[in-house]
Design a protein around this motif. Structure first.
Motif, mmCIF file in Angstrom:
data_model
loop_
_atom_site.group_PDB
_atom_site.id
_atom_site.type_symbol
_atom_site.label_atom_id
_atom_site.label_comp_id
_atom_site.label_asym_id
_atom_site.label_seq_id
_atom_site.Cartn_x
_atom_site.Cartn_y
_atom_site.Cartn_z
ATOM 1 N N LEU A 5 97.507 -35.942 56.769
ATOM 2 C CA LEU A 5 98.334 -35.301 55.746
ATOM 3 C C LEU A 5 99.413 -36.243 55.216
ATOM 4 C CD1 LEU A 5 98.750 -31.780 57.385
ATOM 5 C CD2 LEU A 5 97.235 -32.417 55.508
ATOM 6 N N ALA A 6 99.873 -37.147 56.075
ATOM 7 C CA ALA A 6 100.895 -38.105 55.646
ATOM 8 C C ALA A 6 100.292 -39.344 55.002
ATOM 9 C CB ALA A 6 101.751 -38.514 56.844
ATOM 10 N N TYR A 7 98.969 -39.429 55.024
ATOM 11 C CA TYR A 7 98.285 -40.599 54.469
ATOM 12 C C TYR A 7 98.418 -40.590 52.949
ATOM 13 C CZ TYR A 7 94.783 -44.330 54.770
ATOM 14 O OH TYR A 7 94.132 -45.527 54.745
ATOM 15 N N PRO A 8 98.884 -41.655 52.335
ATOM 16 C CA PRO A 8 99.044 -41.675 50.871
ATOM 17 C C PRO A 8 97.713 -41.464 50.165
ATOM 18 C CG PRO A 8 100.186 -43.529 51.904
ATOM 19 C CD PRO A 8 99.335 -42.909 52.969
ATOM 20 N N ASP A 9 97.725 -40.584 49.168
ATOM 21 C CA ASP A 9 96.487 -40.291 48.447
ATOM 22 C C ASP A 9 95.926 -41.523 47.754
ATOM 23 O OD1 ASP A 9 96.687 -37.690 49.247
ATOM 24 O OD2 ASP A 9 97.750 -37.030 47.442
ATOM 25 N N GLY A 10 96.787 -42.328 47.218
ATOM 26 C CA GLY A 10 96.305 -43.512 46.515
ATOM 27 C C GLY A 10 95.672 -44.529 47.435
ATOM 28 N N ALA A 11 96.138 -44.584 48.673
ATOM 29 C CA ALA A 11 95.602 -45.572 49.612
ATOM 30 C C ALA A 11 94.173 -45.258 50.017
ATOM 31 C CB ALA A 11 96.489 -45.649 50.845
ATOM 32 N N MET A 12 93.780 -43.978 49.964
ATOM 33 C CA MET A 12 92.423 -43.608 50.355
ATOM 34 C C MET A 12 91.381 -44.197 49.418
ATOM 35 S SD MET A 12 92.808 -39.636 51.474
ATOM 36 C CE MET A 12 94.011 -39.131 52.700
ATOM 37 N N ALA A 13 91.769 -44.403 48.173
ATOM 38 C CA ALA A 13 90.814 -44.943 47.203
ATOM 39 C C ALA A 13 90.468 -46.395 47.503
ATOM 40 C CB ALA A 13 91.384 -44.822 45.790
ATOM 41 N N TYR A 14 91.351 -47.097 48.217
ATOM 42 C CA TYR A 14 91.122 -48.507 48.506
ATOM 43 C C TYR A 14 90.582 -48.744 49.916
ATOM 44 C CZ TYR A 14 94.033 -49.010 44.352
ATOM 45 O OH TYR A 14 94.537 -48.908 43.082
ATOM 46 N N ASN A 15 90.901 -47.851 50.834
ATOM 47 C CA ASN A 15 90.476 -48.062 52.218
ATOM 48 C C ASN A 15 90.157 -46.711 52.861
ATOM 49 O OD1 ASN A 15 89.923 -49.051 54.728
ATOM 50 N ND2 ASN A 15 92.008 -49.769 55.160
ATOM 51 N N THR B 67 88.368 -46.393 55.698
ATOM 52 C CA THR B 67 88.125 -46.515 57.136
ATOM 53 C C THR B 67 89.127 -45.739 57.986
ATOM 54 O OG1 THR B 67 87.127 -48.695 56.782
ATOM 55 C CG2 THR B 67 87.806 -48.134 59.038
ATOM 56 N N PRO B 68 90.441 -45.879 57.754
ATOM 57 C CA PRO B 68 91.388 -45.096 58.579
ATOM 58 C C PRO B 68 91.178 -43.597 58.442
ATOM 59 C CG PRO B 68 92.522 -46.844 57.401
ATOM 60 C CD PRO B 68 91.153 -46.773 56.831
ATOM 61 N N PHE B 69 90.894 -43.154 57.233
ATOM 62 C CA PHE B 69 90.687 -41.722 57.008
ATOM 63 C C PHE B 69 89.468 -41.218 57.777
ATOM 64 C CE2 PHE B 69 88.640 -38.315 54.539
ATOM 65 C CZ PHE B 69 89.651 -37.359 54.577
ATOM 66 N N ILE B 70 88.367 -41.974 57.711
ATOM 67 C CA ILE B 70 87.146 -41.579 58.419
ATOM 68 C C ILE B 70 87.377 -41.574 59.929
ATOM 69 C CG2 ILE B 70 84.765 -42.249 58.919
ATOM 70 C CD1 ILE B 70 84.586 -43.339 56.073
ATOM 71 N N CYS B 71 88.088 -42.575 60.424
ATOM 72 C CA CYS B 71 88.370 -42.641 61.864
ATOM 73 C C CYS B 71 89.206 -41.450 62.322
ATOM 74 C CB CYS B 71 89.093 -43.945 62.192
ATOM 75 S SG CYS B 71 88.064 -45.421 62.003
#
Length: 308
Positions: free
Chosen positions: A25-35, A37-41
């Motif tokens: 939830l704290a993960y920046p939305d824009g960062a998901m478009a570039y990486n 891997t952390p989200f999937i993990c």
């Protein structure tokens, strides 16, 4: 050892899942478009920890409801065991009723992140209280620590002679897992036990699949929540009804009455198939499932008592 391992695995798993949810939830939305891997993990971690937590909870349920309840009620009238099973089930259903309500309030009036943080903190605080309460019961009832209570079970198993087996087959037949299944299949309650297991092998419950189907049919979310709450309340009512019914007509007849009661209520669900209006059909389905919880939980208690 089982008690400590259960509490440790359960609470650590849920704490890890809560931390992972907060991180997502704290993960920046824009960062998901570039990486990704952390989200999937994090998603994998949430699912793995959730599965481990659920398995640990199941282990604790077996320990308390199937083992401790039987030991504590030794030498008592059968109605004592019926009341104890009903109280344990009532506590379980009450928690399942209150947990979504509390979580929903936190999400609605605070934030989604706050609900995840609350989950993690709750598990940190509750593990201390859980351990203290369970150890108080364990130390307060010496018979719980008695070993070898089922030492004579092997005499009733009736193992097949292993002389005709050799090599890996010998080890397979003598494996504790296989021996446990062979012992279970020799019990008189094997058929009711299988019937109870098959009752849970269904989508006619307020689970994820049924909730998604009801939303697709156009049922408002708050109505689904009310249906789930009503279902839980009816289930709690079953824990009050079963001891009374068992004391009057025995656990066997109470179980038969319960399963026919559930089947009758589920006829309403079957009838919803032929209702053309989608929302009305969904409401019939919800009503039938909610009403059937009375018979389901009473049958559950009856079979558990027969097994005990």
């Amino acid at each position: 050892k089982v008690l400590r391992l259960w509490l440790f695995c359960q609470n650590v798993s849920f704490m890890a899942a809560g931390v992972a949810v907060v991180a997502i939830l704290a993960y920046p939305d824009g960062a998901m478009a570039y990486n990704h891997t952390p989200f999937i993990c994090l998603v994998v971690l949430i699912n793995v920890c959730g599965a481990l937590g659920s398995l640990s909870t199941l282990a604790g349920t077996i320990l308390i409801e199937r083992e401790w309840a039987v030991v504590i009620s030794e030498g008592e009238h059968p109605s004592f065991l019926a009341k104890m099973n009903s109280i344990l089930r009532r506590i379980d259903l009450s928690c399942k009723l209150l947990a979504p309500v509390v979580t929903g309030f936190i999400i609605s009036f605070v934030s989604l992140v706050a609900s995840a943080v609350t989950l993690a903190l709750w598990n940190i605080l509750s593990v201390i209280l859980q351990y203290w309460l369970l150890m108080s019961v364990y130390n307060g009832i010496p018979v719980l620590s008695r070993r070898g209570r089922f030492a004579d079970e092997s005499e009733r198993v009736g193992f097949v002679s292993l002389e005709s087996y050799s090599g890996w087959m010998n080890g397979l037949v003598d494996h504790p897992y296989v021996s446990a299944w062979r012992l279970y299949l020799k019990q008189d309650v094997v058929i009711p036990g299988v019937a109870l297991a098959l009752l849970y092998f269904t989508v006619l419950s307020f689970g994820t699949l049924m909730t998604a189907t009801l939303e697709w049919e156009g049922v408002p979310t708050f109505v689904i929540g009310l249906g789930r709450g009503l279902s839980a309340v009816i289930g709690i009512g079953a824990t009050f009804s079963y001891p009374v019914l068992e004391s009057r007509i025995s656990s066997l007849r109470a179980g038969l009455w319960s399963i026919w009661s559930q089947w009758s209520c589920l006829l309403l669900c079957m009838g919803s198939i032929w209702v053309k209006e989608r929302v009305s059909s969904a409401y019939m389905l919800m009503g039938g499932v909610a009403a059937s919880r009375l018979g389901l939980w009473m049958f559950d208690l009856a079979v558990i008592q027969q097994m005990q």
